[in-house]
Structures are given as C-alpha cells and as structure tokens.
Design a protein around this motif. Structure first.
Motif, short mmCIF file in Angstrom:
data_model
loop_
_atom_site.label_atom_id
_atom_site.label_comp_id
_atom_site.label_asym_id
_atom_site.label_seq_id
_atom_site.Cartn_x
_atom_site.Cartn_y
_atom_site.Cartn_z
N ASP A 81 0.84 -1.20 0.00
CA ASP A 81 0.00 0.00 0.00
C ASP A 81 0.87 1.25 0.00
O ASP A 81 0.62 2.21 -0.75
N ASN A 113 2.30 1.63 -3.45
CA ASN A 113 1.31 2.12 -4.41
C ASN A 113 1.10 3.63 -4.27
O ASN A 113 0.99 4.35 -5.27
N ARG A 114 1.04 4.09 -3.04
CA ARG A 114 0.89 5.53 -2.80
C ARG A 114 2.12 6.29 -3.29
O ARG A 114 2.01 7.40 -3.85
N LEU A 174 1.99 6.46 -7.16
CA LEU A 174 0.94 7.38 -7.59
C LEU A 174 1.40 8.83 -7.48
O LEU A 174 1.03 9.67 -8.31
#
Length: 218
Positions: free
Chosen positions: A189, A192-193, A196
C-alpha cells in the motif's frame, strides 16, 4: 464512481481468461510442474497469462535491455528472454542458488540462456552497481515487498524516457486495499501511494493475477 464494467473473477471466468493466453510451451509446462514440486513457494511463480503479457510488452516497446528484481524459478525471466531479439539481455537478480538452478535448466532447454545475466546477491546492491545512464527499456519488480520503494528509486533514473516499470503483487491478495493493511500488504500500500505520487512516471494498477502496476517514465 461507475463500476458497471467490473467483473468478479469466478473460476469459470478465470479459466476462460487463461484459455485466451494459449497453452504454455513444453518447456514452460515442465517448469510449471517442477516449480509445483517446491510446495508453498510455488505461488511466487507468475501465472501463464501474465507471462504472455510480459512478452507482449517487450515486443511492443522494442525492448533490448530488461532488468528483473526477483527471479525465483525463472518463468517471467523466460518470458522476457524469449520475447527479446537475440542481441537483447535480461539482467535478473535473486538470492537463491537453489531456485535459480531450476530456472537455468529451463532457460537452457528453451535456447535463451545466452540472453540472461543472472546475478546472485542482495538486489539493492546489484541495482546500485548498474550503470547510471538511463538505458534500461523495461523493469519488472517481483521480490520482497518491503524493498519495492527502494528498488523503484534505484531503477527509475536508469530507465530511458518512455521505458516501462512493472511491479508485481500490487494488490497483495486484495489486502493492500484494506483500511488498515498489515505486514507485506502495508508495504505494498505504501509503495502504491509512492508510485501514484511519483511525478517521474505515469502509472496504472492493472488487476491481472495479484495486481500489476505499469508505469511509463516521462
């Protein structure tokens, strides 16, 4: 947000998806069987339809140089090598001589061993020792999840403009989407952040297999 095109992946639909990827070659089937003999760790092998996608991406991009973080028994490495031109090279990193010895047998049987540069040792050290020039065409990260951000940061500057960076398991059994993910899911997670927010790339998370992040370097 509209979700009318979302499809729940039932066993029947998954079988249908796999059929569209075609059958594995004799070498691939043997490698799948040999990997299954390893027991629980066999889940680390990418599924065949994902291998087909990786091969297509090599061909679409015209890649000559691929860097892979995490070899395991070499199914993804084989997919890359077979898609490369004879002058192409896959640099693949792992820490297990046992697992990669199985990989080497498959690469030899497929006639692509000469396109693969296997480097055993800590991936971060291997990546740091790569030339700093942005000459890599395609990257595939599929190793320890807590290391993803560091591997990404080491590789982005070394990827050419327009090159691809791929990261596997970015759904992590769906647990990365939990409100409070834990362990490896929390690491994914966070990764992924990070991706992004990374202005060096444009990216998307594709729900194939356990999740595949695809990014193009700006």
């Amino acid at each position: 947000m509209n979700d009318f095109k979302a499809v729940v992946m039932t066993p029947q639909i998954y079988r249908y998806v796999r059929e569209q990827a075609g059958r594995p070659s004799a070498v691939q089937e043997k490698l799948i069987a040999r990997t299954l003999e390893l027991g629980d760790s066999a889940e680390m092998q990418i599924p065949h339809e994902q291998a087909v996608l990786l091969s297509l991406l090599v061909k679409i991009t015209g890649a000559q140089t691929v860097v892979e973080v995490g070899t395991y028994t070499g199914y993804s490495t084989l997919a890359f090598a077979q898609a490369l031109p004879p002058s192409g090279k896959v640099i693949t990193c792992d820490v297990s001589a046992e697992w990669t010895s199985i990989a080497e047998e498959a690469w030899q049987a497929a006639g692509v061993r000469d396109r693969i540069d296997l480097r055993l040792g800590a991936a971060a050290q291997t990546l740091a020792e790569l030339p700093e020039e942005p000459v890599i065409d395609l990257v595939f990260i599929d190793a320890d999840k807590v290391g993803y951000v560091h591997y990404w940061d080491l590789l982005v500057p070394r990827v050419r403009q327009g090159g691809l960076l791929l990261a596997d398991n970015t759904l992590y059994y769906g647990e990365a989407a939990d409100e409070q993910p834990e362990g490896n899911a929390a690491a994914i997670d966070a990764f992924n952040r990070f991706v992004l927010a990374d202005t060096r790339v444009e990216s998307v998370l594709v729900p194939i297999a356990d999740g595949l992040t695809m990014a193009r370097k700006r």
